[in-house]
Design a protein around this motif. Structure first.
Motif, PDB file in Angstrom:
ATOM      1  N   MET A 280       3.772  -4.440  -6.598  1.00 16.61           N
ATOM      2  CA  MET A 280       3.304  -5.830  -6.514  1.00 16.61           C
ATOM      3  C   MET A 280       1.854  -5.863  -6.050  1.00 16.61           C
ATOM      4  N   PRO A 281       0.929  -6.160  -6.931  1.00 15.77           N
ATOM      5  CA  PRO A 281      -0.502  -6.072  -6.603  1.00 15.77           C
ATOM      6  C   PRO A 281      -0.932  -7.009  -5.482  1.00 15.77           C
ATOM      7  N   GLN A 282      -0.207  -8.079  -5.255  1.00  8.51           N
ATOM      8  CA  GLN A 282      -0.645  -9.082  -4.279  1.00  8.51           C
ATOM      9  C   GLN A 282      -0.316  -8.715  -2.846  1.00  8.51           C
ATOM     10  N   LYS A 283       0.498  -7.689  -2.657  1.00  7.81           N
ATOM     11  CA  LYS A 283       1.022  -7.411  -1.325  1.00  7.81           C
ATOM     12  C   LYS A 283      -0.028  -6.800  -0.401  1.00  7.81           C
ATOM     13  N   LYS A 284       0.063  -7.176   0.880  1.00 13.59           N
ATOM     14  CA  LYS A 284      -0.727  -6.575   1.958  1.00 13.59           C
ATOM     15  C   LYS A 284       0.233  -6.383   3.123  1.00 13.59           C
ATOM     16  N   ASN A 285       0.649  -5.159   3.325  1.00 17.06           N
ATOM     17  CA  ASN A 285       1.769  -4.895   4.225  1.00 17.06           C
ATOM     18  C   ASN A 285       1.313  -4.430   5.608  1.00 17.06           C
ATOM     19  N   PRO A 286       2.001  -4.899   6.656  1.00 22.61           N
ATOM     20  CA  PRO A 286       1.662  -4.496   8.035  1.00 22.61           C
ATOM     21  C   PRO A 286       2.365  -3.195   8.424  1.00 22.61           C
ATOM     22  N   ASP A 287       2.213  -2.161   7.605  1.00 23.36           N
ATOM     23  CA  ASP A 287       2.946  -0.913   7.833  1.00 23.36           C
ATOM     24  C   ASP A 287       2.701  -0.329   9.210  1.00 23.36           C
ATOM     25  N   VAL A 288       1.458  -0.434   9.696  1.00 22.86           N
ATOM     26  CA  VAL A 288       1.140   0.198  10.967  1.00 22.86           C
ATOM     27  C   VAL A 288       1.965  -0.407  12.102  1.00 22.86           C
TER      28      VAL A 288
END
Length: 459
Positions: A280-288
C-alpha cells in the motif's frame, strides 16, 4: 580445560559438555574476570601465598590478556573451554606456565562468577543510566518545543479534558525519573563484593576482603559467604527496574502510535523514523514505536524467568544459577537499545497543533468546566454535574457543542446560567482553572518544565 578434573577417571560426554558449558555466553564477563583475578593476585601477594615476582607475572599476563580482548572481545569463543574462568586460566598457563596455577588459591568459581556478574552489572547499569537520562532530556526538549499546544486528554481512551502537549510529555518525564531512582537504588545494593567467600564457607586464605573490595571499586565486602555466592537479588532488582521502565516506554509508544493514526492525527512521524508498506503506497507506519512496545514483553519475560530460577533454590550455589546470565544480558542490551532509540526518534516527532486543538474542542470536553461554572453560582457539585449532563444530552441531540447552545436553551435547564457562561467554556478558561499543583494550567506546566530543566541540568 576443566577446573575440576582430579577426581574423575572418564571424559565428559559431548552432550553433557554442550549442555553444561557456558563459555558461549559468559565470555561477555571476560574483562570482569580479569579485573577480579588481578585484584585477587594482589591479595594473594599480601597474604604471602605468592611472591612479588609471581604477582608481577600474573598481573602483566592478565593485563596483556585484557588488551587482547579489547581488540577481539569474542576471542574466548575460538576455544573449547568450559567457561570464562577456565579460559582465563588456560590463557595464563600458556603464557606464564605453572605460576598461573597458583591464581585460584582460596577462591571458587562460585564467588568469582558472582563478582564478575556484579562488576558487569555495575558497568552496564551505568550505561543504562546515561541512556535513561538522555531519554528524559529528549522528552524535556519535546515538551519545550511544543509549549502552549493543546490536545485532548483521555480516560478509557475516550476524550476527557483538554491538556497541554507539554503536560503529556512531562508525565513521562516523571515516570522515567522514578525509573532512574529505582536503578540508582539497585546500584547501591549491588555494590558489594563477594570475592573471597569461596565456594560457600569463605576462603582459607588470610585475605583482607575489605581491601579486595576497594581494589575492585566496590563499596564494601559481602558479610556472609553463603549469601554472597548465591545472591542474585541485584539481577532481579535491575530486571524489575528495567521491566517497569520498559512498561513506561511501552505506554508512551502506545500513545504515540494512536496519536499518529489517521483517526487521531495529533502527531506526525518524520520520514527518518517511519517505514512503508510493500503493498500500500500510502502507508506510513510507526514501526519503531511498535517495536519498542513489543520489546517490553521480552524484558518482562526475562524478569519472570530469573524469579522462577531462584524461587526453589536452597543455599548455597546451584548450577541453576548459570541461567541468570543469558536472559539478563539480553534484557540489559534491549533496555539500552530501546532508550537510545527513544532519544533518537523523539526529535523527529512533531505535533499537528491545529488538529490537536480541533480534537480538544470535541467530545464535550468542557462539560466539567460547565459544572465548575455552576458550582461558582452556588449550586452543589452533584446537582451541577446533573445539570451539565442534561445540557450535554441536549447539545448532543442537536449535534452541536455545548458552547453553541443558546442562553435561552441553557436557562431552560438552569435559570442561574448567564452570559458569562460562554467565556468559561473556552479551552483557555478550562486550562487556566487547572492551576493547582500538578495541573495542566499553562502557568503550572511552565513551572514544571522549568523545574524539569533545572533538575536535568543538575545531573
Amino acid at each position: 580445560m576443566a577446573m575440576w578434573g582430579g577426581r574423575f577417571t572418564e571424559a565428559s560426554l559431548a552432550e553433557f559438555r554442550d549442555f553444561n558449558d557456558s563459555l558461549s555466553f559468559d565470555y561477555q564477563l571476560a574483562q570482569q574476570d580479569i579485573a577480579a583475578s588481578r585484584a585477587w593476585a594482589a591479595g594473594l601477594l599480601e597474604a604471602g601465598i605468592i611472591n612479588a615476582d609471581e604477582a608481577a607475572q600474573l598481573d602483566h599476563a592478565l593485563a596483556d590478556l585484557a588488551l587482547a580482548l579489547e581488540s577481539n572481545p569474542k576471542l574466548p569463543l575460538e576455544t573449547q573451554e568450559e567457561d570464562i574462568h577456565s579460559w582465563v586460566e588456560a590463557q595464563l598457563q600458556a603464557k606464564i606456565g605453572v605460576i598461573a596455577k597458583k591464581l585460584h588459591t582460596g577462591r571458587s568459581r562460585n564467588d568469582l562468577v558472582a563478582t564478575d556478574l556484579r562488576l558487569w552489572t555495575k558497568l552496564n547499569s551505568q550505561q543504562v543510566r546515561r541512556l535513561l537520562v538522555g531519554a528524559i532530556g529528549s522528552l524535556i526538549q519535546f515538551a519545550d518545543r511544543f509549549q502552549g499546544a493543546v490536545m485532548p486528554g483521555f480516560t478509557h481512551l475516550q476524550r476527557a479534558q483538554p491538556v497541554l502537549v507539554s503536560h503529556w510529555a512531562l508525565a513521562y518525564v516523571e515516570m522515567f525519573k522514578r525509573d532512574l531512582s529505582r536503578l540508582d537504588d539497585a546500584l547501591v545494593r549491588l555494590d558489594v563484593c563477594p570475592l573471597g567467600c569461596g565456594a560457600l564457607a569463605g576462603t582459607g586464605v588470610a585475605m583482607d576482603r575489605t581491601a579486595l573490595a576497594q581494589r575492585l571499586g566496590f563499596q564494601s565486602a559481602a558479610l556472609n559467604s553463603l549469601d554472597a555466592v548465591s545472591d542474585r537479588d541485584y539481577v532481579v532488582e535491575v530486571s524489575a527496574a528495567a521491566s517497569i521502565c520498559m512498561t513506561h516506554l511501552s505506554r508512551l509508544s502506545e500513545d504515540v502510535i494512536f496519536f499518529c493514526s489517521g483517526e487521531a492525527g495529533f502527531f506526525k512521524l518524520g520520514d527518518a523514523i517511519s517505514s512503508g508498506s510493500s503493498l500500500m503506497p500510502q502507508k506510513k507506519n510507526p514501526d519503531v514505536f511498535e517495536l519498542l512496545r513489543g520489546k517490553t514483553g521480552r524484558v518482562l519475560g526475562h524478569l519472570v524467568a530469573i524469579l522462577h530460577t531462584l524461587k526453589g533454590l536452597p543455599l548455597a550455589y546451584n548450577k541453576d544459577m548459570q541461567e541468570d546470565k543469558q536472559g539478563f544480558f539480553d534484557l540489559i542490551a534491549t533496555w539500552q537499545q530501546s532508550l537510545l532509540v527513544l532519544s533518537t526518534v523523539l526529535p523527529h516527532l512533531s505535533v499537528n497543533i491545529e488538529r490537536c486543538r480541533e480534537a480538544a474542542e470535541l467530545g464535550y470536553s468542557n462539560a466539567t468546566d460547565l459544572a465548575d461554572y455552576l458550582v461558582g453560582k452556588g449550586i452543589a457539585f452533584r446537582d451541577a454535574h446533573e445539570i451539565s449532563g442534561e445540557l450535554v444530552l441536549l447539545a448532543s441531540r442537536e449535534k452541536k457543542p455545548l458552547e453553541a447552545l443558546s442562553l435561552t436553551q441553557m436557562q431552560q435547564v438552569c435559570p442561574l446560567i448567564g452570559d458569562d457562561v460562554y467565556p468559561a467554556l473556552t479551552i483557555e478558561a478550562g486550562l487556566a482553572k487547572r492551576a493547582a499543583l500538578g495541573g495542566t494550567c499553562p502557568v503550572r506546566v511552565g513551572e514544571a518544565l522549568a523545574s524539569a530543566k533545572l533538575w536535568f541540568d543538575g545531573l
